[in-house]
Scaffold this active site. Sequence first.
Site, PDB file in Angstrom:
ATOM      1  N   LYS A 192       0.805  -1.311  -0.020  1.00 15.80           N
ATOM      2  CA  LYS A 192      -0.007  -0.183  -0.034  1.00 15.80           C
ATOM      3  C   LYS A 192       0.925   1.398  -0.042  1.00 15.80           C
ATOM      4  CE  LYS A 192      -4.301   1.985   2.342  1.00 15.80           C
ATOM      5  NZ  LYS A 192      -4.899   1.914   3.575  1.00 15.80           N
ATOM      6  N   SER A 220      -9.767   1.709   2.632  1.00 16.22           N
ATOM      7  CA  SER A 220      -9.071   2.462   1.742  1.00 16.22           C
ATOM      8  C   SER A 220      -7.891   1.728   1.110  1.00 16.22           C
ATOM      9  CB  SER A 220      -8.216   3.575   2.669  1.00 16.22           C
ATOM     10  OG  SER A 220      -7.389   2.855   3.453  1.00 16.22           O
ATOM     11  N   SER A 257     -10.311  -0.420   6.850  1.00 17.97           N
ATOM     12  CA  SER A 257      -9.663  -0.233   5.429  1.00 17.97           C
ATOM     13  C   SER A 257      -9.022  -1.629   5.040  1.00 17.97           C
ATOM     14  CB  SER A 257      -8.497   0.903   5.605  1.00 17.97           C
ATOM     15  OG  SER A 257      -9.186   2.088   5.419  1.00 17.97           O
TER      16      SER A 257
END
Lengths: 95, 487
Positions: B80, B155, B179
């Site tokens: 990420k 997210s 997330s």
Amino acid sequence: MALTTDDVLHIARLARISLTDSEVGRLTQQLSDILGHFAALAAAPTDGVEPTAHPLPLSNVMRADEVAPSLPRTAVLANAPRHEDGLFRVRAVLE
Amino acid sequence: MSGELWKLTAHEAHERMRGREFSATELTQAVLARVEDVEPSVRAYVTVTASLALEQAREADAKFAAGTATPLTGIPVAVKDLIVTKGVRTTAGSRILENFVPPYDSHVYEQLRRAGAVMIGKANMDEFAMGSSTEHSAFGPTHNPWGLDLVPGGSSGGSAAAVAAGECLGALGSDTGGSIRQPAALCGVVGLDPTYGRVSRFGIIAFGSSLDQVGPIGRDVEDVATMLDCIAGHDPRDSTSNPEPHPDFRNYLGRDIRGTRIGVPKEYFVEGMEPGVRARIEEALALLEGLGCSIDRELSLPSTEHALAVYYIIAPCEASANLARYDGVKYGYSDRSGPTMWQNMEQTRAFGFGPEVKRRIMLGTYALSAGYYDAFYLKAQKVRTLINREFEAAFQKYDVLVTPTSPTVAFPIGAKLDDPLAMYLNDVYTIPASVAGLPSVSVPCGLSEGLPVGLQIIGNFWGEGRILGVADAFEKAVGWANRVAGL
């Protein structure tokens, strides 16, 4: 929970974000809606309840006071928008 | 050599590389070819690091040759884009960090590299992890591999979509209020949010510091356990990192879960849940009962109704403080057009931050400001205590709690973008465990209208092994592991 345009401008100043007029209008509405939705929180019974800042029962985590190397100055300044003589350069802070 | 190596789980790939069926370089090449094929339609990555990946794959092959390979050696992973990587641009999905090249590595990336994993690229995300759809990325939305006009959740939507699309074999995400788990559910993969303090936050771009945790996303529970083994553990550079050694999480897999006491909180089965999601969850509970678990549906966690408000006050408050560092002075985008320092700062942040980040900073600044602190921030912290106490009492009676991960399946891109409150409600089932700092995992439990549904299993503090054990037994019983989306 209705915020006014002045409230939004005041918060924007505290947060150091410049907003356009249309952003001020939109945020006034959206923040009022969101905070209105959260008003139900007031009904939660919290008399005598201690606040939780953090999920773990930790406090004052210490390490030995030993000198260790940090990043080289050139590496730190490599991402700086402006730098001079090994320092970050900004406009005058005091008038 | 088979062109479909990207379909393997990490543990299958490991066994076959150990058996010399193919090399880490061949596996990485197969995944990079897959990225070339599907990335134009999925857009899971902000940055693809192809040449670095091939270099790391060669190092992995040397480890196999030397007999020093471990389970993640040569495994292609997505990272990420808020996990800092030395020398590799790290944006947090924000225009303000569009050209930021970190001068150091995060703890979790160091751990992955020590294990010999191969980084395919930096995964797309909602800006500063604020969002539930990956639409709030300055670099454009990621598309769900199960339906390209749908969101992947967020997210960590890039990480979950990359795993589901075969653009990596596993990924790291981060979870503040859902997330990791919510995008894992919406993309039909497994995602785990560890106990707060299990994984070091050193080198993780901060959002809500009392909530943020890094965790793994994988094609099956075993891969998630393997990645958690790699990234967990004490790191003195994060003062909230747990100094106790962690168990080998894979030891909890393949066990008989008969006798596991499962609590199902009533408050999670109210309005807002899609009928198809409810049906899959009911079937999952029946399946767990069939595996010998006891299911108690009388559990009540009454403060659950306040968890969303608590989270959406505390997280923005912490964010408003954390994001004060983006001032256009030390790094990142900088607007020096105005004559004063304050104007420079205000213009830098006006251009550098997107609408959702501005909204959260404003919300947090307001809730912390004079006259409102007691009514919002302090009140939310007190209700956080109530939520924690209810969980604490529940774990006196139950080993794990089981709930849906998300009230809906993946929704169309654009559907909730202009309605922040509707977007926030996506996190209604994932937020309570985050607020309490508890570990939880989302595991696929079937399809509704052709789209994946996730089952959330919440554990007690440091109970990742227990929830992984239940998730593993469930996954084997439901027969859903490692389904790659039919792009």
